[in-house]
Scaffold this active site. Structure first.
Site, PDB file in Angstrom:
ATOM      1  N   LYS A   1     -52.593 -30.341 -25.153  1.00  0.00           N
ATOM      2  CA  LYS A   1     -51.724 -29.156 -25.279  1.00  0.00           C
ATOM      3  C   LYS A   1     -52.656 -27.962 -25.421  1.00  0.00           C
ATOM      4  O   LYS A   1     -53.139 -27.661 -26.500  1.00  0.00           O
ATOM      5  CB  LYS A   1     -50.838 -29.290 -26.526  1.00  0.00           C
ATOM      6  CG  LYS A   1     -49.495 -28.577 -26.463  1.00  0.00           C
ATOM      7  CD  LYS A   1     -49.583 -27.065 -26.271  1.00  0.00           C
ATOM      8  CE  LYS A   1     -49.800 -26.317 -27.559  1.00  0.00           C
ATOM      9  NZ  LYS A   1     -50.067 -24.876 -27.343  1.00  0.00           N
TER      10      LYS A   1
ATOM     11  N   GLU B   1     -60.549 -29.408 -36.751  1.00  0.00           N
ATOM     12  CA  GLU B   1     -61.671 -28.457 -36.658  1.00  0.00           C
ATOM     13  C   GLU B   1     -61.062 -27.087 -36.826  1.00  0.00           C
ATOM     14  O   GLU B   1     -60.395 -26.582 -35.920  1.00  0.00           O
ATOM     15  CB  GLU B   1     -62.323 -28.533 -35.272  1.00  0.00           C
ATOM     16  CG  GLU B   1     -62.968 -29.843 -34.941  1.00  0.00           C
ATOM     17  CD  GLU B   1     -64.329 -30.010 -35.563  1.00  0.00           C
ATOM     18  OE1 GLU B   1     -64.745 -29.135 -36.353  1.00  0.00           O
ATOM     19  OE2 GLU B   1     -64.960 -31.025 -35.265  1.00  0.00           O
TER      20      GLU B   1
ATOM     21  N   CYS C   1     -65.443 -19.986 -33.812  1.00  0.00           N
ATOM     22  CA  CYS C   1     -65.237 -20.521 -35.169  1.00  0.00           C
ATOM     23  C   CYS C   1     -66.501 -20.392 -36.004  1.00  0.00           C
ATOM     24  O   CYS C   1     -66.421 -20.227 -37.214  1.00  0.00           O
ATOM     25  CB  CYS C   1     -64.779 -21.965 -35.096  1.00  0.00           C
ATOM     26  SG  CYS C   1     -65.862 -22.977 -34.086  1.00  0.00           S
TER      27      CYS C   1
ATOM     28  N   GLU D   1     -61.014 -15.038 -42.009  1.00  0.00           N
ATOM     29  CA  GLU D   1     -61.567 -15.168 -40.659  1.00  0.00           C
ATOM     30  C   GLU D   1     -60.949 -14.081 -39.775  1.00  0.00           C
ATOM     31  O   GLU D   1     -59.740 -14.067 -39.562  1.00  0.00           O
ATOM     32  CB  GLU D   1     -61.243 -16.549 -40.099  1.00  0.00           C
ATOM     33  CG  GLU D   1     -61.945 -16.806 -38.793  1.00  0.00           C
ATOM     34  CD  GLU D   1     -61.603 -18.174 -38.215  1.00  0.00           C
ATOM     35  OE1 GLU D   1     -60.429 -18.548 -38.229  1.00  0.00           O
ATOM     36  OE2 GLU D   1     -62.528 -18.850 -37.740  1.00  0.00           O
TER      37      GLU D   1
HETATM   38  P1  NAP Z   1     -54.062 -21.568 -33.680  1.00  0.00           P
HETATM   39  O1  NAP Z   1     -53.094 -20.485 -33.684  1.00  0.00           O
HETATM   40  O2  NAP Z   1     -54.235 -22.407 -34.889  1.00  0.00           O
HETATM   41  O3  NAP Z   1     -53.681 -22.483 -32.421  1.00  0.00           O
HETATM   42  C1  NAP Z   1     -54.380 -23.656 -32.093  1.00  0.00           C
HETATM   43  C2  NAP Z   1     -53.458 -24.563 -31.310  1.00  0.00           C
HETATM   44  O4  NAP Z   1     -52.364 -24.951 -32.146  1.00  0.00           O
HETATM   45  C3  NAP Z   1     -52.842 -23.885 -30.090  1.00  0.00           C
HETATM   46  O5  NAP Z   1     -52.718 -24.815 -29.049  1.00  0.00           O
HETATM   47  C4  NAP Z   1     -51.483 -23.474 -30.615  1.00  0.00           C
HETATM   48  O6  NAP Z   1     -50.511 -23.330 -29.611  1.00  0.00           O
HETATM   49  C5  NAP Z   1     -51.135 -24.615 -31.533  1.00  0.00           C
HETATM   50  N1  NAP Z   1     -50.142 -24.220 -32.539  1.00  0.00           N
HETATM   51  C6  NAP Z   1     -49.904 -22.984 -33.045  1.00  0.00           C
HETATM   52  N2  NAP Z   1     -48.893 -23.018 -33.936  1.00  0.00           N
HETATM   53  C7  NAP Z   1     -48.470 -24.299 -33.996  1.00  0.00           C
HETATM   54  C8  NAP Z   1     -47.451 -24.968 -34.722  1.00  0.00           C
HETATM   55  N3  NAP Z   1     -46.645 -24.308 -35.560  1.00  0.00           N
HETATM   56  N4  NAP Z   1     -47.297 -26.301 -34.538  1.00  0.00           N
HETATM   57  C9  NAP Z   1     -48.090 -26.965 -33.668  1.00  0.00           C
HETATM   58  N5  NAP Z   1     -49.049 -26.392 -32.957  1.00  0.00           N
HETATM   59  C10 NAP Z   1     -49.265 -25.075 -33.111  1.00  0.00           C
HETATM   60  O7  NAP Z   1     -55.528 -21.063 -33.330  1.00  0.00           O
HETATM   61  P2  NAP Z   1     -55.951 -20.030 -32.192  1.00  0.00           P
HETATM   62  O8  NAP Z   1     -55.540 -18.672 -32.612  1.00  0.00           O
HETATM   63  O9  NAP Z   1     -55.519 -20.546 -30.869  1.00  0.00           O
HETATM   64  O10 NAP Z   1     -57.541 -20.164 -32.240  1.00  0.00           O
HETATM   65  C11 NAP Z   1     -58.319 -19.547 -33.198  1.00  0.00           C
HETATM   66  C12 NAP Z   1     -58.649 -20.472 -34.354  1.00  0.00           C
HETATM   67  O11 NAP Z   1     -59.299 -21.646 -33.864  1.00  0.00           O
HETATM   68  C13 NAP Z   1     -59.602 -19.861 -35.339  1.00  0.00           C
HETATM   69  O12 NAP Z   1     -59.168 -20.100 -36.648  1.00  0.00           O
HETATM   70  C14 NAP Z   1     -60.907 -20.612 -35.082  1.00  0.00           C
HETATM   71  O13 NAP Z   1     -61.780 -20.661 -36.163  1.00  0.00           O
HETATM   72  C15 NAP Z   1     -60.426 -21.946 -34.690  1.00  0.00           C
HETATM   73  N6  NAP Z   1     -61.464 -22.682 -33.960  1.00  0.00           N
HETATM   74  C16 NAP Z   1     -62.134 -23.682 -34.607  1.00  0.00           C
HETATM   75  C17 NAP Z   1     -63.141 -24.383 -33.964  1.00  0.00           C
HETATM   76  C18 NAP Z   1     -63.873 -25.509 -34.652  1.00  0.00           C
HETATM   77  O14 NAP Z   1     -64.470 -26.313 -33.958  1.00  0.00           O
HETATM   78  N7  NAP Z   1     -63.851 -25.597 -35.954  1.00  0.00           N
HETATM   79  C19 NAP Z   1     -63.482 -24.058 -32.654  1.00  0.00           C
HETATM   80  C20 NAP Z   1     -62.797 -23.019 -32.021  1.00  0.00           C
HETATM   81  C21 NAP Z   1     -61.779 -22.342 -32.697  1.00  0.00           C
HETATM   82  P3  NAP Z   1     -50.163 -21.874 -28.988  1.00  0.00           P
HETATM   83  O15 NAP Z   1     -51.413 -21.108 -28.890  1.00  0.00           O
HETATM   84  O16 NAP Z   1     -49.611 -22.207 -27.675  1.00  0.00           O
HETATM   85  O17 NAP Z   1     -49.160 -21.271 -29.895  1.00  0.00           O
END
Ligand code: NAP
Ligand code: MG
Length: 499
Positions: free
Chosen positions: A192, A268, A303, A402
Site C-alpha cells: 500500500k 520504522e 526519517c 519531527e
Molecule cells: P504517514 O502519514 O504515517 O503514512 C505512512 C503510510 O501509512 C502511508 O501509506 C499512509 O497512507 C498510511 N496511513 C496513514 N494514515 C493511516 C491510517 N489511519 N491507517 C492506516 N494507514 C495509514 O507517514 P508519511 O507522512 O507518509 O511519511 C513521513 C513519515 O515517515 C515520517 O514520520 C518519517 O519519519 C517516516 N519515515 C520513517 C522511515 C524509517 O525507516 N524509520 C523512513 C522514511 C519515513 P496515505 O499516505 O495514503 O494516507
C-alpha cells in the site's frame, strides 16, 4: 550507469510517459471495485499526472484472497530457494533495465531531484532486491543441542500474507526494503504505497510478474491510509504489517493488530537525529558540508534527517557560518534539472506544516539565520528554502517534534556528557551522528547514545549489509541486512523422539 540527460530531455520523456494507474491484484491491473479514482499530483507544478485507482476494503479483500491462495498453493513459498533467487535476480535486472523510467516516476511523483532519484533511489532498490535474492539460498536452519534421545529441528517458515505500508519520501525504496526480504523468505506481499506517490510501486508490479513471481504473490493497492491502509491493518487474514511512516500512524497499526488477529507488526517510524560536532572534529569544512547535506537532502523529508545540530560552544560561530554557506548552495530548483540539489516538499499539506513549524520556532524565541521562506510559488509547486535556526533550546517544539522539512535547529553544548544528554532527550531514537578525532570519546559516546544507528565521522554510512531501525518511539524491527529476513519468518520446532 544512469543516463545523463538534460532538463529538456527529461521533460520530453515526461510527455511520453505512460502511467500505470490501476491496482495490481493477482497478476493483473484492475480498477478499484468501486470504480473510484484520485488525482496523483506532481509537487513540481501542482498538476495532476494521472488519476489512480482508489482502493478500499473490498479491494483489500480481493488482494488478500489472491495472496492467500498463492501462498497456500506453495507455488512461491515452496519453490526451491535457488529458484526464488533466480526470479528475484531477474526482477532486480528488469528494474535496472528501466532505471531512467523509475527515476523519472519518483521525481515527478514526489519532487526529489532527478540526479538523486537516478544515483540513490533506483540503484538502492536494485541492490535490495538482488541482495535478498542472493542471500536466500545461503541460509541454513538449526538443530538444537538436545539430549541424545531426540532430534530437534528449528526451521524458519514464511509468515504468509505480508502487508507493506509505506510513506512517500523514498517511495519505491521503502517498499523494496520490505518486499525484498518478504518475497525472499517466501511470503505473498500486498504493498500500500502512500497516496502521494503510488506510481513506481504500480509500475514495478508487472516487472515482478515478468521476472517470474507467480500471480497473487505481489499485489499493489493504491489508496488512502484511513481506508485501504486501515482495512489492511484490520484484516483477519493478513499475517504481518511491515510499516514505515510516522510514529502516530505506527501506533494505529499496533491497535489494528490488537483489535484483529494479532498480526505481527514491524514499525520504522520518525526520528530527530542529533548531529553532534565536537571541537576536535576532523576538517570542519567537510563536516559542515555533510551536516548541511544531512538536513537539506530530499528537502529534509528523511526519517534520519539530521535536524538537530549540536555544536560545541567554542566552535559554534565559525561552524554555523560554514553550514549557512552549504544551505545557500542548496537553494531549491526544478527537480527535472540535473543540476538541482534540492527539489520540492511532497505536497501542499506538508508545505503548510513545515511553514507552521518555522513560525513556531520564531515564536519560541529561536533566531532564523538562513532562509525561512516558501519560494518559487509561481511554478504552482511546493518549494521551501533551506532554513537554519540558531539559539535553539532542546525543549522547544522545533527541537522535539519531527518537522520533515529543510529546517535545522542549532543547539550548543559545553562537553561530551552534555551533548549525549541533549541528544538522548527525545522520544525518538533512529540515528545519532557524532564527529570527533578522538577514538575513545567516539566509543564512549556511541555506547551512550540511544539510537538504532550511530554514525561516527559520517552522516549516511550504512549499506544493505547493516540493520536499520529505531530505539524508543522510532519503532522496532529492523530493515536491511540478514536480520530483516528473520522478521518475515516464524520459527518452527520439530522435536523428534528417537527410540
Ligand atoms: P504517514 O502519514 O504515517 O503514512 C505512512 C503510510 O501509512 C502511508 O501509506 C499512509 O497512507 C498510511 N496511513 C496513514 N494514515 C493511516 C491510517 N489511519 N491507517 C492506516 N494507514 C495509514 O507517514 P508519511 O507522512 O507518509 O511519511 C513521513 C513519515 O515517515 C515520517 O514520520 C518519517 O519519519 C517516516 N519515515 C520513517 C522511515 C524509517 O525507516 N524509520 C523512513 C522514511 C519515513 P496515505 O499516505 O495514503 O494516507
Ligand atoms: Mg504525487
Amino acid at each position: 550507469m544512469p543516463t545523463a540527460l538534460s532538463r529538456e530531455e527529461w521533460k520530453s520523456r515526461t510527455s511520453r510517459l505512460i502511467y500505470h494507474n490501476k491496482a495490481f491484484i493477482n497478476g493483473k491491473y484492475v480498477d478499484a471495485a468501486s470504480g473510484e479514482t484520485f488525482d496523483c499530483i506532481s509537487p513540481i507544478d501542482g498538476r495532476s499526472l494521472t488519476r489512480v485507482a482508489r482502493c478500499d476494503s473490498e479491494d483489500v479483500d480481493r488482494a488478500v484472497r489472491a495472496a492467500r491462495r498463492a501462498f497456500d498453493s506453495g507455488v512461491w513459498a515452496d519453490m526451491a530457494p535457488n529458484q526464488r533467487k533466480k526470479v528475484l535476480l531477474k526482477f532486480a535486472e528488469l528494474i535496472e533495465k528501466h532505471e531512467d523510467e523509475f527515476a523519472l516516476l519518483e521525481t515527478l511523483d514526489m519532487g526529489k531531484p532527478i540526479s538523486f532519484s537516478q544515483s540513490i533511489d533506483v540503484p538502492a532498490v536494485v541492490k535490495t532486491v538482488s541482495w535478498y535474492g542472493e542471500a536466500i539460498d545461503k541460509m541454513y536452519d538449526e538443530i538444537a543441542p538436545t539430549p541424545k534421545d531426540a532430534l530437534a529441528l528449528i526451521t524458519r517458515e514464511p509468515l504468509g500474507v505480508v502487508g507493506v505500508v509505506v510513506p512517500w519520501n523514498f517511495p519505491l525504496l521503502m517498499a523494496a526494503w520490505k518486499f525484498g526480504p518478504a518475497l525472499a523468505a517466501g511470503n505473498s506481499v500486498i504493498v500500500k504505497p502512500a497516496e502521494q506517490s503510488p506510481l513506481s510501486a504500480l509500475r514495478v508490479a508487472e516487472l515482478a510478474v515478468e521476472a517470474g513471481v507467480p500471480d497473487g504473490v505481489f499485489n499493489v493497492l493504491p489508496g488512502f491510509g484511513e481506508t485501504a491502509g486501515q482495512a489492511l491493518g484490520m484484516h483477519m487474514d493478513v499475517d504481518m504489517i511491515a510499516f514505515t511512516g510516522s510514529t502516530e500512524v505506527g501506533k494505529l497499526f499496533m491497535q489494528y493488530s490488537g483489535k484483529s488477529n494479532l498480526k505481527h507488526v514491524s514499525l520504522e517510524c520518525g526520528g530527530k537525529t542529533p548531529n553532534i560536532v565536537l571541537s576536535d572534529a576532523p576538517d570542519l569544512d567537510a563536516v559542515a558540508k555533510e551536516a548541511g547535506m544531512a538536513i537539506f537532502f530530499n528537502s529534509g523529508q528523511v526519517c534520519v534527517a539530521a535536524s538537530r545540530l549540536l555544536v560545541q560552544e567554542d566552535i559554534h560561530d565559525a561552524f554555523i557560518d560554514k553550514v549557512k554557506s552549504v544551505g545557500r548552495i542548496m537553494a531549491p530548483g526544478d527537480p527535472l534539472d540535473p543540476e538541482t540539489m534540492m527539489g520540492t516538499m511532497v505536497d501542499d499539506t506538508q508545505t503548510k506544516r513545515v511553514m507552521g513549524y518555522i513560525e513556531t520556532g520564531k515564536s519560541e524565541g529561536a533566531a532564523v539565520v538562513l532562509g525561512g521562506n516558501r519560494v518559487m510559488e509561481e511554478s504552482g509547486g511546493y518549494y521551501i528554502e533551506p532554513t537554519i535556526f540558531d539559539g535553539v533550546n532542546n525543549d522547544m517544539r522545533i527541537a522535539q517534534e519531527e518537522i520533515f522539512g529543510p529546517v535545522l535547529s542549532t543547539i550548543t553544548f559545553r562537553d561530551p556528557e552534555e551533548a549525549v544528554k541533549i541528544a538522548n532527550d527525545t522520544v525518538y531514537g533512529l540515528q545519532a551522528i557524532l564527529w570527533t578525532n578522538d577514538i575513545n570519546k567516539a566509543h564512549k559516546m556511541a555506547r551512550a547514545l540511544k539510537a538504532g544507528t550511530v554514525n561516527v565521522n559520517n552522516t549516511d554510512g550504512g549499506d544493505i549489509t547493516v540493520p536499520f531501525g529505531g530505539y524508543k518511539q522510532s519503532g522496532f524491527g529492523r530493515d536491511k541486512s540478514l536480520h530483516a529476513l528473520g522478521k518475515y519468518s516464524q520459527l518452527k520446532t520439530t522435536y523428534i523422539k528417537l527410540s
